[in-house]
Design an enzyme around this catalytic site. Structure first.
Site, PDB file in Angstrom:
ATOM      1  CB  SER A 134       6.190   3.500  -9.109  1.00 26.95           C
ATOM      2  OG  SER A 134       5.318   4.512  -9.446  1.00 26.95           O
ATOM      3  CB  SER A 194       2.274   4.168  -9.324  1.00 25.53           C
ATOM      4  OG  SER A 194       3.152   3.306  -9.899  1.00 25.53           O
ATOM      5  CE  LYS A 204       6.031   7.910  -8.153  1.00 23.64           C
ATOM      6  NZ  LYS A 204       4.759   7.324  -9.057  1.00 23.64           N
TER       7      LYS A 204
END
Ligand code: GLN
Length: 502
Positions: A157, A181, A82
């Site tokens: 997310s 997330s 990420k």
């Protein structure tokens, strides 16, 4: 091609074969780079793909094996990171314009641990800006698409990480979970996502959103692969002052121990208002756990209904403070103006997107002198109530079971106009973060629309062992789910697709 089969190979198997010299890390990497090359234009999982750096890492793994050394438990396994995890010398953007051009001078601890374990990082994944969102649509570079249906969101997310694993771009990925997330996008993309106990995985080098809630964790195609990755990244780190200084549960070694004798509570509040097809899968998972010897009870933790409200005071409060550092002086973007204050304002106005600005304003408001007691401090009391509610439940049962999300993946654009509707997608994941507990989302069949559903197991602090044992039972009983159509040809292992390697 020979050693690469037609189905995506689990990380555990790849690492074992690479360590044994039966498969080369370079060959594994090229296969995944070809998959990325073929489908990334559709999925848009990455903010940056790093083939050169990946090839260097893969060659080093093969060289170690050739010398008779052991490259480690993730030998030659591709992984996607990420883009809020610091990577030395490589852009780390949090999918925000405000970090344009910034290259961290150090690696996050998890990145260092992955390299030491022989993993090969293929790139940085797209996310909601600063991890604020549930769909990746707040990303400054535009959304990632769900590999199961390109018209739907992948969740967020960490949507890029979830989509990368679902699309076969890498067998493993890392995300961060502040309010859901990791688990929410894992559920919507049909992969496994684990949010570990707060403090078990170092946050050193994770760009902070809400520091008392943020936790890094694994995405994987299988429960065993998630366990393998957690074992590598977990453990005390003196560089993170909130890192737990006691043994982190080892999970891979207990995976097969089953749930016989465990008590698992079906969390009543989590079934309130979720789609009927999602609720049906939760009941089916409960039956599977019962068939494996668990005692199933219905449990109520009324306090969790307050989770969303408390979270949207605490998380923005912490975010407004954490994001004060992006002032045009030290990181990324600078928009020049007459004086320093003008430069700060111009930079922040241009650099942050609408959702981040909304959170900063909310957070500044709830922390301001006149409102702090009414909002922020009140939310902290609710947080304590939620912890007490979970403590009561865990005095009666080992784990809790519920849905991960109220619905399957929604259409791109469906919730962007109304922030509150978007916030509601995390109603079943947020209480876990407020309590600092671990939870895992496991794919469990599909909904009426044919899209993946995730069921969630929750546990008390440091119960990762029990959690993963439960997850393995759920996984073994999961109804079939078709792989994303877009990777069908690659799963067949066709030669044409491999020629796309750049
Ligand atoms: N969707 C939630 C939010 O927008 C949670 C995000 C997260 O876990 N990073 O804050």
């Amino acid at each position: 091609m020979s050693a690469l089969g037609s189905a995506p190979r689990p990380a555990l198997e790849t690492a074992a074969m690479v360590r044994a010299g039966e498969l080369s890390a370079v060959e594994v990497l090229e296969h995944h780079l070809a998959t990325i090359e073929a489908h990334e234009d559709d999925v848009r999982a990455f903010t940056l793909v790093t083939p050169d750096e990946a090839r260097t890492q893969a060659r080093a793994v093969d060289a170690a094996v050739a010398k008779g050394e052991d490259p480690g438990p993730l030998a030659g396994v591709p992984i996607a990171l990420k883009d809020n995890l610091c990577t030395r010398g490589l852009p780390t953007t949090c999918s925000s314009r405000i970090l344009d051009g910034w290259r961290p001078p150090y690696d996050a601890t998890v990145v260092t641990r992955l390299a030491a374990a022989g993993a090969v990082s293929v790139g940085k994944t797209n996310m909601d800006e600063f991890a604020m969102g549930s769909s990746t649509e707040t990303s400054a570079i535009g959304p990632t698409r769900n590999p199961h249906d390109l018209t739907r969101v992948p969740g967020g997310s960490s949507g890029g990480s979830a989509a990368a694993v679902a699309a076969g771009f890498a067998p493993l990925a890392l995300g961060s979970d502040t309010g859901g997330s990791i688990r929410q996008p894992a559920a919507l993309c049909g992969v496994v996502g684990l949010k570990p106990t707060y403090g078990t995985v170092s946050r050193y080098g994770l760009v902070a959103f809400a520091s008392s809630l943020d936790q890094i964790g694994p995405f994987a195609g299988t429960v065993a692969d998630a366990a393998l990755l957690f074992d590598v990244i977990g453990g005390h780190d003196p560089l993170d002052s909130t890192s737990l200084n006691r043994p982190t549960p080892r999970v891979l070694s207990v995976l097969d121990e089953g749930v016989d004798g465990m008590t698992i509570g079906v969390l009543a509040e989590y079934l309130d208002g979720v789609d009927p097809d999602v609720a049906a899968r939760v009941h089916q998972a409960a039956e599977a756990l019962a068939a494996a010897g668990a005692r199933i009870e219905e449990i109520s933790v009324p306090e969790v209904a307050l989770g969303l409200s408390a979270y949207y005071l605490i998380a923005p409060g912490e975010a407004s403070s954490n994001l004060a550092r992006y002032d045009g002086v030290r990181y990324g973007l600078r928009v020049d103006a007459e004086d320093t204050a003008g430069m700060n304002t111009a930079t922040r106005s241009a650099g942050f997107g609408a959702e981040v600005k909304r959170r900063i304003m909310l957070g500044t408001y709830v922390l301001s002198a006149g409102y702090m007691d009414a909002y922020y401090n009140q939310a902290l009391k609710v947080r304590t109530k939620i912890i007490e509610g979970f403590d009561r439940a865990y005095a009666q049962c080992d784990l809790l079971l519920g849905p991960t999300t109220p619905t399957t993946a929604f259409a791109l654009g469906a919730k962007t106009e109304d922030p509150l509707t978007m916030y509601l997608s995390d109603v079943c994941t947020i209480p876990t973060n407020l309590a600092g507990h671990p939870a895992i989302s496991v794919p469990f069949g599909t909904g009426d629309d044919g899209l993946p559903i995730g069921v969630q197991l929750l546990g008390p602090a440091l119960a990762e062992g029990d959690l993963l044992r439960g997850a393995a039972v759920v996984e073994a009983a999961a109804p079939p789910m078709a792989p994303p159509a877009l990777t069908a040809s690659l799963r067949g292992g066709s030669q044409e697709n491999r020629e796309g390697v750049s």
